[in-house]
Write an enzyme that holds these catalytic residues in place. Structure first.
Site, PDB file in Angstrom:
ATOM      1  N   PHE A  16       0.932  -1.210   0.030  1.00  0.00           N
ATOM      2  CA  PHE A  16       0.178   0.048   0.067  1.00  0.00           C
ATOM      3  C   PHE A  16       0.748   1.311   0.098  1.00  0.00           C
ATOM      4  CE2 PHE A  16      -2.583   3.312   2.554  1.00  0.00           C
ATOM      5  CZ  PHE A  16      -3.188   3.653   1.749  1.00  0.00           C
ATOM      6  N   GLY A  17       0.780   2.068  -0.814  1.00  0.00           N
ATOM      7  CA  GLY A  17       1.458   3.371  -0.938  1.00  0.00           C
ATOM      8  C   GLY A  17       0.547   4.398  -0.755  1.00  0.00           C
ATOM      9  N   TYR A  18       0.902   5.476   0.069  1.00  0.00           N
ATOM     10  CA  TYR A  18       0.048   6.433   0.645  1.00  0.00           C
ATOM     11  C   TYR A  18       0.844   8.007   0.168  1.00  0.00           C
ATOM     12  CZ  TYR A  18       2.698   6.364   4.765  1.00  0.00           C
ATOM     13  OH  TYR A  18       3.801   6.020   5.685  1.00  0.00           O
ATOM     14  N   GLY A  19       2.076   7.861  -0.209  1.00  0.00           N
ATOM     15  CA  GLY A  19       2.818   8.997  -0.359  1.00  0.00           C
ATOM     16  C   GLY A  19       3.277   8.879  -1.676  1.00  0.00           C
ATOM     17  N   SER A  20       4.798   8.892  -1.715  1.00  0.00           N
ATOM     18  CA  SER A  20       5.395   9.020  -2.982  1.00  0.00           C
ATOM     19  C   SER A  20       5.086   7.804  -3.932  1.00  0.00           C
ATOM     20  CB  SER A  20       6.889   9.401  -2.984  1.00  0.00           C
ATOM     21  OG  SER A  20       7.365   8.389  -2.244  1.00  0.00           O
ATOM     22  N   GLU A 111      12.956   2.426   1.945  1.00  0.00           N
ATOM     23  CA  GLU A 111      12.131   3.026   2.785  1.00  0.00           C
ATOM     24  C   GLU A 111      12.415   3.145   4.532  1.00  0.00           C
ATOM     25  OE1 GLU A 111      10.149   5.014   1.007  1.00  0.00           O
ATOM     26  OE2 GLU A 111       9.295   3.356  -0.606  1.00  0.00           O
TER      27      GLU A 111
HETATM   28  C1  BEZ Z   1       4.173   5.603   0.584  1.00  0.00           C
HETATM   29  O1  BEZ Z   1       3.465   4.980   1.007  1.00  0.00           O
HETATM   30  O2  BEZ Z   1       4.333   6.048  -0.579  1.00  0.00           O
HETATM   31  C2  BEZ Z   1       5.525   5.716   1.594  1.00  0.00           C
HETATM   32  C3  BEZ Z   1       5.532   5.407   2.835  1.00  0.00           C
HETATM   33  C4  BEZ Z   1       6.729   5.548   3.329  1.00  0.00           C
HETATM   34  C5  BEZ Z   1       7.948   5.952   2.563  1.00  0.00           C
HETATM   35  C6  BEZ Z   1       7.793   6.223   1.422  1.00  0.00           C
HETATM   36  C7  BEZ Z   1       6.635   6.118   0.702  1.00  0.00           C
END
Ligand code: BEZ
Length: 255
Positions: A16-20, A111
């Site tokens: 799951f990605g919630y950022g970059s 990460e």
């Molecule tokens: C992400 O979910 O996109 C993410 C989470 C932690 C570090 C970098 C990206």
């Protein structure tokens, strides 16, 4: 189904990605699915250290990136942004089975800076083609979360000071404000309901700071005019599949 461990009896690896990760996919993914998780709040409360993937600052002036806060913990805090959407929108990537170990190793390197591994239940958006889903219902997915006990966690921030901090931070990965605006745009693209007011408010504040500073902070251009932009690309999200980690690292160096 509990979200406290890896999926029982399944070799599927969903991330799951919630950022970059929303606009910068991991290598070797088979599918990219829009959707959301609950019980968390997304906040720009994590310092990005100089050796991290999203190093949008310097050791003297580290930038800020997002983490997820457990909603039950967040509710005990005093946050200037006093509300947060029930759904934290993002994307889930299904990693090719033969590449899972390689991608996990890559992600650990990419990460780990303050983030730890958590499993959460991901709900695919209603618009997702059911043929892309392993089954009906939520999917267990791994997420990297900077919990309050990690050294890079900064906790509640005054939004205006945070916006000014983001505006002034820049590192080898680029401008901290570009990360913020990329996230705002990526969230807008996921679904009509995937905006996040914390991200939108910070984005607007940073645009206002940029405008005050004489930079073009308009949402349409999103590229400051007074900085050297030779190494920067306009915001454009395509999700081509990266075939190798070497290629991914090359892409990141140039993005
Ligand atoms: C992400 O979910 O996109 C993410 C989470 C932690 C570090 C970098 C990206």
């Amino acid at each position: 189904m509990s979200a406290n461990g890896p999926p029982a009896g399944s070799n599927e690896f969903w991330l799951f990605g919630y950022g970059s990760l929303i606009w910068k996919p991991p290598p070797h993914f088979d599918r990219r699915i829009e959707g959301w998780v609950t019980d968390y709040v997304r906040r720009f409360w994590q310092v990005c250290v100089s050796h991290s993937e999203d190093h949008r600052g310097t050791p003297e002036a580290p930038g800020r990136v997002v983490t997820l806060i457990e909603r039950s913990f967040w509710e005990q805090l005093t946050d200037h942004h006093g509300s947060a959407p029930h759904k934290v929108w993002g994307v889930a990537y299904l990693i090719r089975p033969d590449k899972v170990d390689e991608v996990k190793e890559y992600l650990d390197i990419r990460e780990i800076n303050g983030y730890t591994i958590h499993y959460t239940l991901f709900h695919p958006a209603a618009s997702v083609d059911p043929a892309l889903l392993p089954r009906s219902g939520p999917i267990k997915a791994l997420a990297y979360i900077g919990t309050p006990d990690n050294e890079q966690f900064v906790g509640p921030q005054d939004p205006q000071r945070l916006a000014e901090h983001i505006y002034h931070s820049r590192g080898p990965s680029g401008l901290n404000r570009e990360y913020l605006w990329e996230l705002e745009k990526a969230l807008e693209e996921l679904s009509p309901e995937s905006g996040d007011e914390h991200v939108t408010d910070l984005s607007n504040r940073v645009r206002a700071v940029a405008a005050q500073d004489g930079e073009n902070g308009s949402k349409s251009s999103q590229t400051p005019v007074n900085v050297d932009t030779s190494a920067e690309q306009p915001i454009h999200h395509d999700f081509r599949q990266i075939k190798s980690i070497d290629e991914q690292e090359e892409t990141e160096k140039t993005s």
